[in-house]
Design a protein around this motif. Structure first.
Motif, short mmCIF file in Angstrom:
data_model
loop_
_atom_site.label_atom_id
_atom_site.label_comp_id
_atom_site.label_asym_id
_atom_site.label_seq_id
_atom_site.Cartn_x
_atom_site.Cartn_y
_atom_site.Cartn_z
N TYR A 57 61.98 -113.16 86.85
CA TYR A 57 61.05 -113.98 87.63
C TYR A 57 61.27 -114.02 89.13
O TYR A 57 60.47 -114.60 89.85
N ARG A 58 62.33 -113.44 89.62
CA ARG A 58 62.60 -113.54 91.07
C ARG A 58 61.51 -112.84 91.86
O ARG A 58 61.15 -111.70 91.58
N LYS A 59 60.98 -113.54 92.86
CA LYS A 59 59.99 -112.99 93.78
C LYS A 59 60.65 -112.88 95.16
O LYS A 59 60.71 -113.88 95.90
N PRO A 60 61.16 -111.72 95.52
CA PRO A 60 61.87 -111.56 96.80
C PRO A 60 61.01 -111.99 97.98
O PRO A 60 59.78 -111.85 97.97
N GLN A 79 54.11 -130.09 103.95
CA GLN A 79 54.35 -128.75 104.48
C GLN A 79 55.67 -128.19 103.95
O GLN A 79 55.77 -126.99 103.66
N ILE A 80 56.66 -129.05 103.82
CA ILE A 80 58.00 -128.62 103.40
C ILE A 80 58.02 -128.22 101.93
O ILE A 80 58.64 -127.21 101.56
N THR A 81 57.35 -129.01 101.09
CA THR A 81 57.45 -128.80 99.64
C THR A 81 57.05 -127.39 99.20
O THR A 81 57.81 -126.74 98.47
N PRO A 82 55.88 -126.84 99.61
CA PRO A 82 55.55 -125.48 99.17
C PRO A 82 56.52 -124.42 99.71
O PRO A 82 56.74 -123.40 99.06
N VAL A 83 57.10 -124.67 100.88
CA VAL A 83 58.10 -123.75 101.42
C VAL A 83 59.33 -123.72 100.53
O VAL A 83 59.85 -122.65 100.18
N LEU A 84 59.79 -124.90 100.11
CA LEU A 84 60.95 -124.97 99.23
C LEU A 84 60.66 -124.28 97.90
O LEU A 84 61.51 -123.57 97.36
N HIS A 85 59.46 -124.49 97.39
CA HIS A 85 59.11 -123.86 96.11
C HIS A 85 59.11 -122.34 96.22
O HIS A 85 59.58 -121.64 95.32
N ARG A 86 58.61 -121.82 97.34
CA ARG A 86 58.59 -120.36 97.51
C ARG A 86 60.01 -119.82 97.66
O ARG A 86 60.34 -118.75 97.10
N LEU A 87 60.87 -120.52 98.39
CA LEU A 87 62.26 -120.09 98.52
C LEU A 87 62.99 -120.19 97.19
O LEU A 87 63.88 -119.38 96.89
N GLN A 88 62.59 -121.16 96.40
CA GLN A 88 63.16 -121.32 95.06
C GLN A 88 62.76 -120.15 94.17
O GLN A 88 63.59 -119.63 93.40
N GLU A 89 61.51 -119.72 94.27
CA GLU A 89 61.05 -118.57 93.48
C GLU A 89 61.75 -117.28 93.90
O GLU A 89 61.90 -116.36 93.09
N ALA A 90 62.19 -117.24 95.15
CA ALA A 90 62.93 -116.07 95.64
C ALA A 90 64.41 -116.13 95.28
O ALA A 90 65.16 -115.21 95.60
N PHE A 91 64.83 -117.23 94.67
CA PHE A 91 66.23 -117.46 94.32
C PHE A 91 67.13 -117.42 95.57
O PHE A 91 68.25 -116.95 95.52
N ARG A 92 66.57 -117.99 96.66
CA ARG A 92 67.34 -118.10 97.89
C ARG A 92 67.95 -119.48 98.03
O ARG A 92 68.93 -119.67 98.75
N ILE A 93 67.34 -120.48 97.38
CA ILE A 93 67.86 -121.84 97.41
C ILE A 93 67.86 -122.39 95.99
O ILE A 93 67.18 -121.87 95.10
N TYR A 94 68.61 -123.47 95.79
CA TYR A 94 68.71 -124.09 94.48
C TYR A 94 68.54 -125.60 94.61
O TYR A 94 69.17 -126.24 95.46
N GLU A 95 67.69 -126.17 93.76
CA GLU A 95 67.47 -127.61 93.73
C GLU A 95 68.41 -128.23 92.71
O GLU A 95 68.28 -127.99 91.51
N ASP A 96 69.34 -129.02 93.17
CA ASP A 96 70.38 -129.56 92.29
C ASP A 96 69.92 -130.88 91.68
O ASP A 96 70.33 -131.96 92.12
#
Length: 379
Positions: A118-121, A157-174
């Motif tokens: 599922y990773r979307k670079p 504005q921030i939320t969709p950015v976090l979701h996209r970075l999450q899909e790229a597996f660049r960040i993790y929501e703990d």
């Protein structure tokens, strides 16, 4: 039906009809599926962990489970919501965006597997994505509120950015508890040994399809597409390779494990008699969503009141009905129960009780279009 369907696909559809007729083989498949789903005998914690692993990503109850741990409703002989809450606290279940970008929970040892699927670079990041990613990577973790203060951006504005970075597996929501203000970390900080090159997407797909085959017993590529939200073309290729390797066997337009094909020859199916009202995040619903949507549409055609499917009725191992109405934050509007059973009236009481069980004791207004005369709140 797609007019461009080739002859091979049309033949597959014809074969698929055969497997769903009430043959001895079909009854065996349904029985073994219910057994593997732990709906005949509920799972203890050891078996539950195996079932959970095979049917990842885990999710919570559709619509009314926001922020709650994932559950496998009706399948555990213990309180799996609370047990999974403890597993979250211990980071034995970790959160991510997987099938179709949806949130789900997996065991951490499978992170590389699901990253391969599922990773979307992030190939062409926006300025906002670069800004937020830079903050998290250099000075994280941050909560959304802290990111708002640092960037001056709005939460929306921030939320969709976090979701996209999450899909790229660049960040993790703990999210290890039920609190809403969670920390966002560098993915590598939380999973320093994760290797995105460990599996190719095709290799990862073949692994999860074998797990899927074990728990569904029989499946076709449309079911796998529905469950995993991946292109059917890729699923067909993976299935073909598994068949060529002797791991899967073709049957009736679909596939089953070769070991199960042998097992079913001498398998004695159990007599099934139960009714469960399953929510729309349930394993069995997700695997058959493409068919069940059409099933519900046909059953509710012409109804003049709200008739959105709320729960689907699994009766004796097969889907035979729907509780329809309207979702609300609070008790749903339960407007009707519709089903295709010839003996629906004879099984009315147990069907009503099953619906009441998952709706806090509330009873639908109607059964098969006729108003219920019992007092609401009782079955």
């Amino acid at each position: 039906m797609d007019e461009k369907m080739d002859k091979h696909d049309k033949a597959g559809m014809h074969e698929k009809k055969d497997i769903h007729e009430k043959t001895d083989m079909y009854k065996k498949i349904v029985s073994l599926r219910m057994q593997r789903q732990c709906l005949i005998q509920k799972a203890d914690q050891e078996e539950y962990q195996k079932l959970y692993r095979d049917t990842q990503p885990g999710v919570n109850v559709y619509w009314n489970g926001f922020g709650e741990p994932p559950t496998l409703v009706f399948r555990a002989d213990f309180d799996d919501k609370e047990w999974n809450r403890e597993r979250q606290m211990r980071r034995e279940l970790v959160k991510g965006r997987f099938a179709g970008g949806n949130l789900g929970w997996i065991v951490p040892e499978d992170m590389e597997l699901f990253a391969a699927l599922y990773r979307k670079p992030l190939t062409d990041p926006t300025l906002e994505q670069e800004q937020i990613l830079g903050l998290i990577e250099t000075a994280g973790p941050f909560t959304i509120q802290q990111l708002k203060e640092e960037t001056g951006m709005l939460v929306k504005q921030i939320t969709p950015v976090l979701h996209r970075l999450q899909e790229a597996f660049r960040i993790y929501e703990d999210q290890y508890d039920g609190e809403w203000d969670r920390g966002w970390y560098r993915f590598a900080e939380m999973f320093p040994e994760a290797d995105f090159n460990r599996y190719s997407r095709q290799e990862a797909l073949k692994i999860v399809l074998r797990r899927f085959a074990y728990r569904m017993v029989w499946f076709d590529t449309a079911m796998a597409k529905s469950f995993y939200k991946l292109p059917e073309k890729e699923i067909r290729l993976a299935v073909s390779e598994l068949a060529a390797e002797g791991r899967l066997t073709a049957l009736g337009g679909g596939y089953l494990l070769k070991s199960d094909a042998e097992l079913l020859l001498h398998y004695e199916p159990e007599e099934l008699h139960f009714v469960h009202a399953l929510h729309r995040n349930d394993i069995l619903y997700k695997a058959q969503e493409h068919m069940l949507k059409e099933f519900a549409k046909k059953l509710t055609e012409g109804l003049l009141y709200d008739h959105e499917p709320l729960q689907y009725l699994l009766i004796d191992g097969e889907f035979h009905g729907v509780c329809v109405g309207h979702f609300r934050n609070g008790p749903y509007d339960l407007n009707d129960i519709v089903c295709d059973l010839e003996d629906a009236e004879e099984r009315r009481q147990e069907i009503m009780e099953a619906v009441c069980t998952v709706n806090f004791g509330r009873m639908p207004l109607r059964f098969m279009g006729e108003e219920c005369r019992l007092v609401r709140g009782t079955a």
